[in-house]
Design a protein around this motif. Structure first.
Motif, PDB file in Angstrom:
ATOM      1  N   LYS A 165     -11.259   7.328 -12.348  1.00 53.94           N
ATOM      2  CA  LYS A 165     -11.337   8.785 -12.298  1.00 53.94           C
ATOM      3  C   LYS A 165     -11.133   9.288 -10.877  1.00 53.94           C
ATOM      4  O   LYS A 165     -11.609   8.690  -9.917  1.00 53.94           O
ATOM      5  N   LEU A 166     -10.419  10.419 -10.787  1.00 60.18           N
ATOM      6  CA  LEU A 166     -10.177  11.073  -9.513  1.00 60.18           C
ATOM      7  C   LEU A 166     -10.939  12.388  -9.444  1.00 60.18           C
ATOM      8  O   LEU A 166     -11.369  12.930 -10.463  1.00 60.18           O
ATOM      9  N   GLY A 167     -11.075  12.904  -8.205  1.00 60.51           N
ATOM     10  CA  GLY A 167     -11.751  14.174  -7.981  1.00 60.51           C
ATOM     11  C   GLY A 167     -13.133  13.985  -7.397  1.00 60.51           C
ATOM     12  O   GLY A 167     -13.760  12.936  -7.585  1.00 60.51           O
ATOM     13  N   GLU A 168     -13.592  14.984  -6.687  1.00 57.04           N
ATOM     14  CA  GLU A 168     -14.933  14.905  -6.106  1.00 57.04           C
ATOM     15  C   GLU A 168     -15.993  14.766  -7.190  1.00 57.04           C
ATOM     16  O   GLU A 168     -17.023  14.133  -7.001  1.00 57.04           O
ATOM     17  N   LYS A 169     -15.734  15.383  -8.360  1.00 53.95           N
ATOM     18  CA  LYS A 169     -16.667  15.292  -9.483  1.00 53.95           C
ATOM     19  C   LYS A 169     -16.221  14.235 -10.503  1.00 53.95           C
ATOM     20  O   LYS A 169     -16.801  14.144 -11.573  1.00 53.95           O
ATOM     21  N   LYS A 170     -15.185  13.491 -10.158  1.00 58.52           N
ATOM     22  CA  LYS A 170     -14.633  12.445 -11.049  1.00 58.52           C
ATOM     23  C   LYS A 170     -14.294  13.030 -12.421  1.00 58.52           C
ATOM     24  O   LYS A 170     -14.735  12.558 -13.471  1.00 58.52           O
ATOM     25  N   SER A 171     -13.471  14.069 -12.402  1.00 58.00           N
ATOM     26  CA  SER A 171     -13.177  14.802 -13.628  1.00 58.00           C
ATOM     27  C   SER A 171     -11.861  14.415 -14.290  1.00 58.00           C
ATOM     28  O   SER A 171     -11.603  14.808 -15.435  1.00 58.00           O
ATOM     29  N   LEU A 172     -11.005  13.656 -13.601  1.00 48.55           N
ATOM     30  CA  LEU A 172      -9.666  13.392 -14.111  1.00 48.55           C
ATOM     31  C   LEU A 172      -9.474  11.896 -14.352  1.00 48.55           C
ATOM     32  O   LEU A 172      -9.539  11.082 -13.426  1.00 48.55           O
ATOM     33  N   THR A 173      -9.227  11.507 -15.618  1.00 49.19           N
ATOM     34  CA  THR A 173      -8.989  10.093 -15.914  1.00 49.19           C
ATOM     35  C   THR A 173      -7.579   9.699 -15.495  1.00 49.19           C
ATOM     36  O   THR A 173      -6.626  10.469 -15.661  1.00 49.19           O
ATOM     37  N   VAL A 174      -7.448   8.485 -14.969  1.00 55.13           N
ATOM     38  CA  VAL A 174      -6.158   7.995 -14.464  1.00 55.13           C
ATOM     39  C   VAL A 174      -5.959   6.547 -14.889  1.00 55.13           C
ATOM     40  O   VAL A 174      -6.824   5.701 -14.655  1.00 55.13           O
ATOM     41  N   SER A 175      -4.820   6.260 -15.535  1.00 53.15           N
ATOM     42  CA  SER A 175      -4.413   4.887 -15.808  1.00 53.15           C
ATOM     43  C   SER A 175      -3.160   4.600 -14.990  1.00 53.15           C
ATOM     44  O   SER A 175      -2.608   5.505 -14.356  1.00 53.15           O
ATOM     45  N   VAL A 176      -2.708   3.353 -14.988  1.00 45.14           N
ATOM     46  CA  VAL A 176      -1.553   3.007 -14.161  1.00 45.14           C
ATOM     47  C   VAL A 176      -0.501   2.261 -14.967  1.00 45.14           C
ATOM     48  O   VAL A 176      -0.793   1.628 -15.984  1.00 45.14           O
ATOM     49  N   THR A 177       0.731   2.379 -14.485  1.00 50.83           N
ATOM     50  CA  THR A 177       1.850   1.583 -14.968  1.00 50.83           C
ATOM     51  C   THR A 177       2.505   0.975 -13.745  1.00 50.83           C
ATOM     52  O   THR A 177       2.871   1.692 -12.811  1.00 50.83           O
TER      53      THR A 177
ATOM     54  N   MET B  49       0.816  -1.214   0.000  1.00 50.10           N
ATOM     55  CA  MET B  49       0.000   0.000   0.000  1.00 50.10           C
ATOM     56  C   MET B  49       0.850   1.264   0.000  1.00 50.10           C
ATOM     57  O   MET B  49       1.991   1.268   0.459  1.00 50.10           O
ATOM     58  N   GLY B  50       0.262   2.317  -0.537  1.00 49.40           N
ATOM     59  CA  GLY B  50       0.898   3.627  -0.546  1.00 49.40           C
ATOM     60  C   GLY B  50      -0.160   4.693  -0.711  1.00 49.40           C
ATOM     61  O   GLY B  50      -1.364   4.406  -0.773  1.00 49.40           O
ATOM     62  N   THR B  51       0.265   5.950  -0.792  1.00 47.68           N
ATOM     63  CA  THR B  51      -0.657   7.077  -0.932  1.00 47.68           C
ATOM     64  C   THR B  51      -0.253   7.948  -2.106  1.00 47.68           C
ATOM     65  O   THR B  51       0.929   8.290  -2.257  1.00 47.68           O
ATOM     66  N   PHE B  52      -1.229   8.280  -2.953  1.00 49.78           N
ATOM     67  CA  PHE B  52      -0.993   9.267  -4.001  1.00 49.78           C
ATOM     68  C   PHE B  52      -1.409  10.631  -3.476  1.00 49.78           C
ATOM     69  O   PHE B  52      -2.528  10.804  -2.994  1.00 49.78           O
ATOM     70  N   SER B  53      -0.509  11.595  -3.591  1.00 50.68           N
ATOM     71  CA  SER B  53      -0.781  12.940  -3.079  1.00 50.68           C
ATOM     72  C   SER B  53      -1.675  13.705  -4.038  1.00 50.68           C
ATOM     73  O   SER B  53      -1.216  14.594  -4.779  1.00 50.68           O
ATOM     74  N   GLY B  54      -2.943  13.353  -4.019  1.00 52.05           N
ATOM     75  CA  GLY B  54      -3.897  14.034  -4.893  1.00 52.05           C
ATOM     76  C   GLY B  54      -3.996  15.514  -4.620  1.00 52.05           C
ATOM     77  O   GLY B  54      -4.334  16.306  -5.512  1.00 52.05           O
ATOM     78  N   SER B  55      -3.679  15.917  -3.395  1.00 53.45           N
ATOM     79  CA  SER B  55      -3.737  17.345  -3.067  1.00 53.45           C
ATOM     80  C   SER B  55      -2.732  18.150  -3.880  1.00 53.45           C
ATOM     81  O   SER B  55      -2.894  19.362  -4.057  1.00 53.45           O
ATOM     82  N   SER B  56      -1.685  17.473  -4.409  1.00 49.38           N
ATOM     83  CA  SER B  56      -0.702  18.189  -5.229  1.00 49.38           C
ATOM     84  C   SER B  56      -1.301  18.666  -6.547  1.00 49.38           C
ATOM     85  O   SER B  56      -0.734  19.546  -7.209  1.00 49.38           O
ATOM     86  N   LEU B  57      -2.441  18.102  -6.936  1.00 48.60           N
ATOM     87  CA  LEU B  57      -3.076  18.518  -8.185  1.00 48.60           C
ATOM     88  C   LEU B  57      -3.600  19.945  -8.117  1.00 48.60           C
ATOM     89  O   LEU B  57      -3.969  20.522  -9.133  1.00 48.60           O
ATOM     90  N   SER B  58      -3.643  20.512  -6.907  1.00 46.89           N
ATOM     91  CA  SER B  58      -4.089  21.903  -6.770  1.00 46.89           C
ATOM     92  C   SER B  58      -3.126  22.870  -7.445  1.00 46.89           C
ATOM     93  O   SER B  58      -3.464  24.029  -7.709  1.00 46.89           O
ATOM     94  N   TYR B  59      -1.903  22.399  -7.775  1.00 49.93           N
ATOM     95  CA  TYR B  59      -0.946  23.257  -8.470  1.00 49.93           C
ATOM     96  C   TYR B  59      -1.384  23.520  -9.901  1.00 49.93           C
ATOM     97  O   TYR B  59      -0.915  24.476 -10.527  1.00 49.93           O
ATOM     98  N   ALA B  60      -2.235  22.668 -10.442  1.00 43.99           N
ATOM     99  CA  ALA B  60      -2.705  22.832 -11.816  1.00 43.99           C
ATOM    100  C   ALA B  60      -3.922  23.757 -11.822  1.00 43.99           C
ATOM    101  O   ALA B  60      -4.998  23.382 -11.350  1.00 43.99           O
ATOM    102  N   ASP B  61      -3.757  24.949 -12.347  1.00 43.63           N
ATOM    103  CA  ASP B  61      -4.825  25.947 -12.300  1.00 43.63           C
ATOM    104  C   ASP B  61      -6.111  25.465 -12.954  1.00 43.63           C
ATOM    105  O   ASP B  61      -7.203  25.656 -12.429  1.00 43.63           O
ATOM    106  N   ALA B  62      -5.984  24.835 -14.136  1.00 42.99           N
ATOM    107  CA  ALA B  62      -7.179  24.407 -14.865  1.00 42.99           C
ATOM    108  C   ALA B  62      -7.952  23.353 -14.080  1.00 42.99           C
ATOM    109  O   ALA B  62      -9.186  23.337 -14.083  1.00 42.99           O
ATOM    110  N   LEU B  63      -7.224  22.455 -13.409  1.00 40.24           N
ATOM    111  CA  LEU B  63      -7.887  21.430 -12.607  1.00 40.24           C
ATOM    112  C   LEU B  63      -8.563  22.032 -11.388  1.00 40.24           C
ATOM    113  O   LEU B  63      -9.707  21.714 -11.066  1.00 40.24           O
ATOM    114  N   ALA B  64      -7.826  22.892 -10.687  1.00 43.25           N
ATOM    115  CA  ALA B  64      -8.357  23.487  -9.456  1.00 43.25           C
ATOM    116  C   ALA B  64      -9.607  24.309  -9.723  1.00 43.25           C
ATOM    117  O   ALA B  64     -10.454  24.471  -8.843  1.00 43.25           O
TER     118      ALA B  64
END
Length: 457
Positions: free
Chosen positions: A273-285, A209-224
């Motif tokens: 999808k991430l976000g309260e509104k599920k606005s960001l698509t996410v895949s994994v490697t 297990m680990g944690t993705f720092s989703g709060s770091s996405l606040s740096y992206a103006d368009a996302l925020a």
């Protein structure tokens, strides 16, 4: 890092010309954040000499490819190379400027959109109408940028029904998640720090297990501007077949049972999808040894935009320059860095990914501030090597540092790259901006222009 639009009428004519790419390991499994310096050997044969000297100095070679690139865990100033004939550079963030984001505008109707996109200025629409099979089919375009929205309707299928987006990998390190072994208790619970998660319904073993720092996405103006994001728990485990799988606690209920079981997008075509509104698509490697997982997403929107311009297709009639082409996406922009910057290592790893993906065209719409070493920098030289030895066409933005002369950035200073300026037609000025007084088509005032400091074009 301001970016420019690409012009790719060559797509319909490009032919597949690739050769083997024997790397020390696949580029997507290299931790670019741990790279401290990048070495580009003058000749491929010099790479062996460089590696021996690096290792003798105590440096660890993190990555090496078949074109003479080596990446190490020591700063360039600490290498003390004497026999190694190469260009050596620190892997520091490249100084860039990004356009400020804002709230997304309402999607316009098709007729309006077609007016806003000046594809006919270079004859793209007429050419495709007269030559419908010359639409880029059989060509793979690598877009090295901020990423891609995997559910965007114009990036779903080609006109013949093939998948449009073949692969998506993150080389910026922004989505990297370190994981540690954990024990699943009899009641299905797992501990991550002080948190307790549930995975009773997950069929698997060797849980990590680990944690993705989703709060770091606040740096992206368009996302925020359109959604809010918070940290999420990530579970990595082996399924019944012994293959690594990932689940992300997207709804923050600390229960992985109701989450999608993910693995590499090129094989699974799965994303969440991430976000309260599920606005960001996410895949994994996933790392082959289960030591970590990387989440891939477009937190800058620009990569999606460029991919659409190059290859987008929608049955309604909205399409890019080469709607029949397919794309692979390499994320190089890191919004944790100032202005969504990138690094030399990220760009090189993404280029190697493009080669391994059999791309015939690589587009980098990243305009990077120029320096006195334009055309001679490590990344400029590497673009030339790959173009010459792998037969790949590079389309790279000039930059947004104009209107003065000598403002083209790297790697647009490469000798073998097609360098694109920012173009403004009278029609675009009128339709997009209400600017009716433009006398002739030309470049935007902010567009970088040449020549290089050494006089090269």
């Amino acid at each position: 890092m301001r970016k420019f639009w690409l012009s790719l009428p060559l797509l319909a004519l490009a032919s597949g010309c690739t050769s083997s790419n024997n790397q020390s390991q696949a580029p997507q499994f290299v931790d670019g954040a741990s790279v401290k310096s990048v070495i580009v050997a003058n000749r491929i044969g010099d790479a062996d000499i460089c590696q021996r000297e690096l290792e003798a100095s105590g440096a660890k070679v993190i990555y090496r490819n078949d074109l003479g690139v080596l990446m190490t865990d020591k700063a360039a100033s600490n290498l003390g190379l004497k026999q190694c004939q190469a260009t050596v550079t620190d892997n520091a963030p490249v100084a860039t400027t990004l356009p400020k984001g804002g709230k997304p505008s309402t999607v316009a109707d098709l007729a309006t959109l077609l007016k806003l996109i000046p594809a006919e200025d270079m004859g793209a629409r007429t050419f495709l109408k007269n030559n419908p099979t010359y639409d880029g089919r059989g060509v793979i375009v690598a877009i090295l940028d901020t990423g891609i929205e995997l559910d965007h309707p114009v990036l779903n299928k080609t006109p013949d029904g093939s998948f449009k987006t073949l692969d998506f990998q993150d080389f910026s390190g922004e989505g990297k998640v370190a994981v540690a072994a954990t024990t699943r208790e009899a009641d299905g619970s797992l501990k991550l720090g002080e948190g307790v998660y549930q995975a009773k319904g997950v069929q698997g073993s060797d849980f990590r297990m680990g944690t993705f720092s989703g709060s770091s996405l606040s740096y992206a103006d368009a996302l925020a501007a359109q959604d809010s994001y918070s940290d999420v728990g990530v579970l990595v485990y082996k399924n019944a077949g012994g293959e690594w799988r990932t689940r992300i606690d997207t709804n923050h209920d600390k229960n992985f049972d109701d989450e999608t079981e993910l693995y590499d997008f090129s094989k699974s075509r799965l994303f969440t999808k991430l976000g309260e509104k599920k606005s960001l698509t996410v895949s994994v490697t996933q790392a082959p040894d289960g030591s970590g997982v990387t989440l891939s997403f477009d937190d800058g929107s620009h990569g999606t935009h460029v991919a659409g311009i190059a290859t987008g297709y929608d049955p309604s009639g909205l399409q890019g320059v080469a709607p029949g082409a397919q794309v692979v996406l390499g994320k190089i922009g890191d919004n944790r860095l100032s202005g969504g910057s990138t690094t030399t290592a990220s760009m090189m790893l993404a280029i190697d990914f493009a080669v391994a993906s059999h791309a015939q065209v690589v587009n980098m719409s990243y305009g990077i501030r120029p320096g006195s070493n334009l055309g001679k920098s490590a990344i400029d030289q590497y673009v030339d090597k790959v173009a010459r030895e792998k037969g790949i066409i590079f389309s790279i933005s000039a930059g947004n540092e104009g209107p003065a002369l000598l403002t083209v950035g790297v790697p647009a200073g490469a000798n073998l790259a097609i360098t694109n300026a920012a173009y403004l037609s009278r029609q675009t000025a009128a339709e997009n901006y209400g600017w009716m007084g433009l006398e002739q088509d030309g470049t935007w005032y902010f567009s970088s222009v040449g020549p290089r400091l050494d006089g090269g074009w």
